[in-house]
Write an enzyme that holds these catalytic residues in place. Sequence first.
Site, short mmCIF file in Angstrom:
data_model
loop_
_atom_site.label_atom_id
_atom_site.label_comp_id
_atom_site.label_asym_id
_atom_site.label_seq_id
_atom_site.Cartn_x
_atom_site.Cartn_y
_atom_site.Cartn_z
N LYS A 78 -37.31 22.40 -17.50
CA LYS A 78 -36.50 22.94 -16.39
C LYS A 78 -35.28 23.65 -16.96
O LYS A 78 -34.64 23.15 -17.90
CB LYS A 78 -36.08 21.78 -15.47
CG LYS A 78 -35.40 22.24 -14.17
CD LYS A 78 -35.17 21.06 -13.24
CE LYS A 78 -34.49 21.48 -11.93
NZ LYS A 78 -34.24 20.34 -11.03
N SER A 153 -35.82 20.74 -6.23
CA SER A 153 -35.46 21.92 -6.97
C SER A 153 -36.34 22.15 -8.22
O SER A 153 -36.36 23.27 -8.74
CB SER A 153 -34.00 21.84 -7.39
OG SER A 153 -33.80 20.79 -8.30
N SER A 177 -35.52 15.90 -6.33
CA SER A 177 -35.99 17.15 -6.94
C SER A 177 -37.13 17.02 -7.94
O SER A 177 -37.67 18.04 -8.36
CB SER A 177 -34.83 17.86 -7.62
OG SER A 177 -34.16 18.63 -6.67
#
Length: 486
Positions: A78, A153, A177
């Site tokens: 990420k 997210s 997330s």
Amino acid sequence: MDLHKLTIHEAQNLLKNKSISSRELTRAVFERINNVEPSVDAYISLTKDIALEQAESADKAISENNIQPLTGIPLGIKDLICTKGVATTCASKILENFIPPYDATVMDKLNAAGAVMVGKVNMDEFAMGSSTENSGIKITKNPWNLAHVPGGSSGGSAAAVAADMCLGSLGSDTGGSIRQPASHCGVVGVKPTYGRVSRFGLVAFASSLDQIGPLAKDVTDAAILLQMVAGYDPKDSTSIDKPVPDYCAALSGSVKGLKIGIPKEYHTSDGMSPDVLSAVQNAMDLYKEAGAELVDISLPHSEYAVAAYYLIAPAEACSNLARYDAVKYGLRDKESASLIDMYRNTRSSGFGPEVQRRILLGTYALSAGYYDAYYKKASQIRTLIKNDFMQAFDVCDVILSPVTPTPAFKIGENTDDPLTMYLSDIFTLSANLAGIPGLSVPCGISQAGLPIGLQLMGNYFDEQRILNAAYCFEQGTEFHKMRAKL
Ligand code: GLN
């Protein structure tokens, strides 16, 4: 054999017995990316040169029988986890050109374990969102249906795994997330106990809630990845010095006698998709048949969780994001005549609308005169939510619930309605407020063909128990084997 389809544990075996090389595996993953990334948009940047170099070192290590658990395994990271020498943008214009001079502790650990970095994956800007639509770079699509969001997210992390564009990935979870995109993309996602995984080098959103965790094709892979990143880190003052159990060894698949708490507040039909309700009900039936005991529990303060979270998280975010002042990091508006103008112009053009909304909310909640009414009250509610969980764990071992009220929504469906978007976190953010671990494991497919996840939450540092319960579920079902057709 389609190498990109392999799980981590399958690839481990093939690498170990030299049936495949890490170079072949890594090339296969990049070929897959060539084919499907144009429609999925999971990656912000690809690090092919680094990956091939790492794959070559991995092959060399394997030829010398020097094998670590992730030797030669291609992973997606990420884009808010600092990677030395590789841009780390947080999907924000303000950090578009930020190249960290150091690696996050989790990267040190992955590198030491022999992993191959495929690239940095997309996310909502600064991890604020539930769909990746708040990314300042691009919108990731759900591999199961490109008209739908992958969740957020960590939407890029989930979509990349679901589309076989990496074997596993790291995401971060502040209010859901990891679990929510895992649920929407039909992969396994684990949010560890707060303090289990080092946050050093994780760009902060809400420091008292953020945790890094794995997204993977199945529970075994999630256990392997968690094993690699968990553990005490003196560089993170909130990391806890507690031995890390052997997560894979804990996967017996037996839930005999396990007490599974069913919180009545999470099992209402209010605003719930019937597909989610029936998938979760089927999961409960499966556990009963497997010898677990279902126990009714109550988490009475759950109804305040969304409100408390959306005060605490923005309050922490507004102070964490104060550092992006055009002086020390990233973007700078060069036309501004004064320092104040430079701050204002840079932050107005560098942060997207959702991030600006959170900064305003947080600044308001912390301001003199409102602090007691908002921030302090929210912190008190947080304690009550934590106490609810503690009482529940007196009578049960794990807690079972949906991950989200509905399967993945359509791109654009909720963008004009932040409140509806915030409500999609209703089942996940309590675990962050309390600091307990939670995971999502695929448990069904909706009528429309979209995956549905099951949430299992555990007591502090009891990741092994929820992993094993999820593993038991996998043993009795085929959902983890279903893949998006791209
Ligand atoms: N969707 C939640 C939010 O927007 C959670 C985000 C997260 O866990 N990073 O804040």
